[in-house]
Design a protein around this motif. Sequence first.
Motif, PDB file in Angstrom:
ATOM      1  N   ALA A  86      -6.473  16.518  -5.697  1.00 44.63           N
ATOM      2  CA  ALA A  86      -6.540  15.779  -6.954  1.00 44.63           C
ATOM      3  C   ALA A  86      -5.305  15.993  -7.825  1.00 44.63           C
ATOM      4  CB  ALA A  86      -7.805  16.177  -7.713  1.00 44.63           C
ATOM      5  N   GLN A  87      -4.799  17.232  -7.856  1.00 45.29           N
ATOM      6  CA  GLN A  87      -3.612  17.508  -8.660  1.00 45.29           C
ATOM      7  C   GLN A  87      -2.416  16.702  -8.179  1.00 45.29           C
ATOM      8  OE1 GLN A  87      -3.343  19.317 -11.542  1.00 45.29           O
ATOM      9  NE2 GLN A  87      -1.279  18.428 -11.576  1.00 45.29           N
ATOM     10  N   ASP A  88      -2.341  16.444  -6.887  1.00 48.58           N
ATOM     11  CA  ASP A  88      -1.247  15.638  -6.350  1.00 48.58           C
ATOM     12  C   ASP A  88      -1.331  14.195  -6.857  1.00 48.58           C
ATOM     13  OD1 ASP A  88      -0.193  17.747  -4.691  1.00 48.58           O
ATOM     14  OD2 ASP A  88      -1.919  17.432  -3.389  1.00 48.58           O
ATOM     15  N   ILE A  89      -2.561  13.681  -6.991  1.00 51.65           N
ATOM     16  CA  ILE A  89      -2.733  12.330  -7.547  1.00 51.65           C
ATOM     17  C   ILE A  89      -2.149  12.285  -8.954  1.00 51.65           C
ATOM     18  CG2 ILE A  89      -4.397  10.563  -8.233  1.00 51.65           C
ATOM     19  CD1 ILE A  89      -6.317  11.734  -6.113  1.00 51.65           C
ATOM     20  N   LEU A  90      -2.489  13.287  -9.757  1.00 52.34           N
ATOM     21  CA  LEU A  90      -1.971  13.357 -11.129  1.00 52.34           C
ATOM     22  C   LEU A  90      -0.447  13.447 -11.151  1.00 52.34           C
ATOM     23  CD1 LEU A  90      -4.363  15.799 -13.039  1.00 52.34           C
ATOM     24  CD2 LEU A  90      -4.009  13.369 -13.502  1.00 52.34           C
ATOM     25  N   THR A  91       0.085  14.357 -10.381  1.00 53.01           N
ATOM     26  CA  THR A  91       1.527  14.600 -10.404  1.00 53.01           C
ATOM     27  C   THR A  91       2.308  13.371  -9.975  1.00 53.01           C
ATOM     28  OG1 THR A  91       1.209  16.950  -9.952  1.00 53.01           O
ATOM     29  CG2 THR A  91       3.385  16.024  -9.463  1.00 53.01           C
ATOM     30  N   GLN A 142      -6.602  10.381 -17.006  1.00 53.08           N
ATOM     31  CA  GLN A 142      -5.302  10.941 -17.375  1.00 53.08           C
ATOM     32  C   GLN A 142      -4.141  10.074 -16.887  1.00 53.08           C
ATOM     33  OE1 GLN A 142      -5.121  15.403 -16.766  1.00 53.08           O
ATOM     34  NE2 GLN A 142      -7.105  15.045 -15.773  1.00 53.08           N
ATOM     35  N   LEU A 143      -4.489   8.932 -16.281  1.00 52.83           N
ATOM     36  CA  LEU A 143      -3.470   8.063 -15.682  1.00 52.83           C
ATOM     37  C   LEU A 143      -3.610   6.636 -16.193  1.00 52.83           C
ATOM     38  CD1 LEU A 143      -3.710   9.553 -12.073  1.00 52.83           C
ATOM     39  CD2 LEU A 143      -1.857   9.915 -13.726  1.00 52.83           C
ATOM     40  N   GLN A 144      -2.829   5.724 -15.611  1.00 53.41           N
ATOM     41  CA  GLN A 144      -2.801   4.354 -16.115  1.00 53.41           C
ATOM     42  C   GLN A 144      -2.976   3.305 -15.004  1.00 53.41           C
ATOM     43  OE1 GLN A 144       0.707   3.740 -18.680  1.00 53.41           O
ATOM     44  NE2 GLN A 144       0.820   5.954 -18.932  1.00 53.41           N
ATOM     45  N   PRO A 145      -4.000   3.430 -14.154  1.00 56.86           N
ATOM     46  CA  PRO A 145      -4.197   2.399 -13.141  1.00 56.86           C
ATOM     47  C   PRO A 145      -4.558   1.063 -13.784  1.00 56.86           C
ATOM     48  CG  PRO A 145      -6.122   3.812 -13.255  1.00 56.86           C
ATOM     49  CD  PRO A 145      -5.067   4.447 -14.126  1.00 56.86           C
ATOM     50  N   LYS A 146      -4.087  -0.018 -13.216  1.00 59.54           N
ATOM     51  CA  LYS A 146      -4.426  -1.348 -13.730  1.00 59.54           C
ATOM     52  C   LYS A 146      -5.781  -1.805 -13.193  1.00 59.54           C
ATOM     53  CE  LYS A 146      -0.498  -1.665 -15.862  1.00 59.54           C
ATOM     54  NZ  LYS A 146      -0.454  -1.485 -17.336  1.00 59.54           N
ATOM     55  N   VAL A 147      -6.072  -1.399 -11.960  1.00 61.11           N
ATOM     56  CA  VAL A 147      -7.309  -1.783 -11.284  1.00 61.11           C
ATOM     57  C   VAL A 147      -7.896  -0.555 -10.597  1.00 61.11           C
ATOM     58  CG1 VAL A 147      -8.337  -3.204  -9.451  1.00 61.11           C
ATOM     59  CG2 VAL A 147      -6.472  -4.139 -10.847  1.00 61.11           C
ATOM     60  N   ILE A 148      -9.215  -0.413 -10.656  1.00 61.02           N
ATOM     61  CA  ILE A 148      -9.913   0.535  -9.806  1.00 61.02           C
ATOM     62  C   ILE A 148     -10.880  -0.289  -8.959  1.00 61.02           C
ATOM     63  CG2 ILE A 148     -11.525   2.473  -9.664  1.00 61.02           C
ATOM     64  CD1 ILE A 148     -10.342   3.534 -12.261  1.00 61.02           C
ATOM     65  N   GLY A 149     -10.555  -0.411  -7.690  1.00 62.95           N
ATOM     66  CA  GLY A 149     -11.389  -1.167  -6.771  1.00 62.95           C
ATOM     67  C   GLY A 149     -12.263  -0.221  -5.981  1.00 62.95           C
ATOM     68  N   PHE A 183       0.847  -1.185   0.000  1.00 64.13           N
ATOM     69  CA  PHE A 183       0.000   0.000   0.000  1.00 64.13           C
ATOM     70  C   PHE A 183       0.889   1.243   0.000  1.00 64.13           C
ATOM     71  CE2 PHE A 183      -3.195  -2.796   2.224  1.00 64.13           C
ATOM     72  CZ  PHE A 183      -4.183  -2.696   1.260  1.00 64.13           C
ATOM     73  N   SER A 184       0.377   2.297  -0.629  1.00 59.77           N
ATOM     74  CA  SER A 184       1.097   3.571  -0.622  1.00 59.77           C
ATOM     75  C   SER A 184       0.103   4.718  -0.554  1.00 59.77           C
ATOM     76  CB  SER A 184       1.942   3.720  -1.879  1.00 59.77           C
ATOM     77  OG  SER A 184       2.528   5.011  -1.960  1.00 59.77           O
ATOM     78  N   ARG A 185       0.450   5.751   0.186  1.00 58.65           N
ATOM     79  CA  ARG A 185      -0.262   7.015   0.102  1.00 58.65           C
ATOM     80  C   ARG A 185       0.351   7.850  -1.021  1.00 58.65           C
ATOM     81  NH1 ARG A 185      -3.115   9.707   3.498  1.00 58.65           N
ATOM     82  NH2 ARG A 185      -1.796  11.566   3.338  1.00 58.65           N
ATOM     83  N   ILE A 186      -0.432   8.759  -1.561  1.00 59.01           N
ATOM     84  CA  ILE A 186       0.087   9.677  -2.577  1.00 59.01           C
ATOM     85  C   ILE A 186       1.294  10.430  -2.032  1.00 59.01           C
ATOM     86  CG2 ILE A 186      -0.416  11.841  -3.789  1.00 59.01           C
ATOM     87  CD1 ILE A 186      -1.550   9.393  -5.198  1.00 59.01           C
ATOM     88  N   THR A 187       1.229  10.819  -0.769  1.00 63.05           N
ATOM     89  CA  THR A 187       2.315  11.586  -0.165  1.00 63.05           C
ATOM     90  C   THR A 187       3.594  10.763   0.013  1.00 63.05           C
ATOM     91  OG1 THR A 187       1.333  11.086   1.993  1.00 63.05           O
ATOM     92  CG2 THR A 187       0.803  13.222   1.023  1.00 63.05           C
ATOM     93  N   ASP A 188       3.487   9.446   0.019  1.00 63.90           N
ATOM     94  CA  ASP A 188       4.685   8.603   0.129  1.00 63.90           C
ATOM     95  C   ASP A 188       5.532   8.683  -1.142  1.00 63.90           C
ATOM     96  OD1 ASP A 188       3.573   7.830   2.528  1.00 63.90           O
ATOM     97  OD2 ASP A 188       2.873   5.883   1.794  1.00 63.90           O
ATOM     98  N   ILE A 189       4.858   8.829  -2.274  1.00 62.84           N
ATOM     99  CA  ILE A 189       5.569   8.919  -3.550  1.00 62.84           C
ATOM    100  C   ILE A 189       6.354  10.220  -3.607  1.00 62.84           C
ATOM    101  CG2 ILE A 189       5.307   8.857  -6.074  1.00 62.84           C
ATOM    102  CD1 ILE A 189       2.485   7.568  -5.484  1.00 62.84           C
ATOM    103  N   THR A 190       5.767  11.265  -3.048  1.00 59.48           N
ATOM    104  CA  THR A 190       6.407  12.589  -3.030  1.00 59.48           C
ATOM    105  C   THR A 190       7.790  12.543  -2.400  1.00 59.48           C
ATOM    106  OG1 THR A 190       4.182  13.510  -2.737  1.00 59.48           O
ATOM    107  CG2 THR A 190       6.030  14.999  -2.381  1.00 59.48           C
TER     108      THR A 190
END
Length: 299
Positions: free
Chosen positions: A154-159, A198-205, A108-115
């Motif tokens: 939402a912009q953070d998800i994209l970035t 605008q993204l490439q998720p493999k799964v949306i659960g 699992f990852s939060r968006i902020t972990d990628i940052t």
Amino acid sequence: MHYTGTVWRPPYEASSLLIEATAGCTHHKCKFCTLYDDLPFKFRMTPPEVVEADLKEAREQSRLWNYNRAARVFLVGANPFVLSAARLLETAALICKYFPDNKSIGCFSRITDITLKTDGELAELQRAGYDGLTIGIETGDNEALRFMNKGYEAQDILTQCRRLDKAGISYNFFYLTGISGAGKGEKGAYDTAAICNQLQPKVIGANMLTIYKNAELYQEIQNGNWQEETEIEKYKELRTLVEHLNIPVWFAAGGASNAIPIQGYLPRDRKKVLSVLEEIIQNVKEEELRDYRKNLRHL
């Protein structure tokens, strides 16, 4: 094997070797979340020697069954990707030591972990086997993200997910049906589709919001600051999401929070999925769905 509290993993990680890398959540501020309330602490890293001991035990157990392989390892914890790149690479090296045939590592990852990672570190993690991260984006509705204290917009998800795309690390999304609140769900679904397209998720659960009394959100409702959608509204919200997703993605509403499992590959199965949703909206009673939600003691 060392596991702390309830072990959570996505349905599609059922065949993965589960190794605890962290326990608890670094954020632990989402108003709806009660998943880690059984822990006496907020967050804890698993010491490398404990991770190694678990990998060693898993290898020994697999040898007993003449199956000395693990095609995929899933690191357990609310957001192990928050760990430093160095720590994650150390963990990958340990996995390779005990399971040299392992193909990939998820968590699992939060968006902020990628940052927290540089582009170079993300590329290095991809080469070490990290792939198929599961990210609870919840929604693309900024108003809901702010109200629920998600800690990003939402912009953070994209970035950040575009950075994963660039690094070659695939990812899956969790969507939280109902997070926008009464009268706002369909707009929230539209906003989410606009981000996902605008993204490439493999799964949306898709998971359905279930509010327990120990959640901060429950108190917000008591104070009159937020109103929950009806169960039928939640299915209308899912209908809007499926109607507006224009990317190739596996869509699944199959966890315990969903009274009626629904799944299909979009856009190929869009008509089938929408047909099921329409059948629920038109013919299933609100009372039946609400009874399911009320009697759902644990996610």
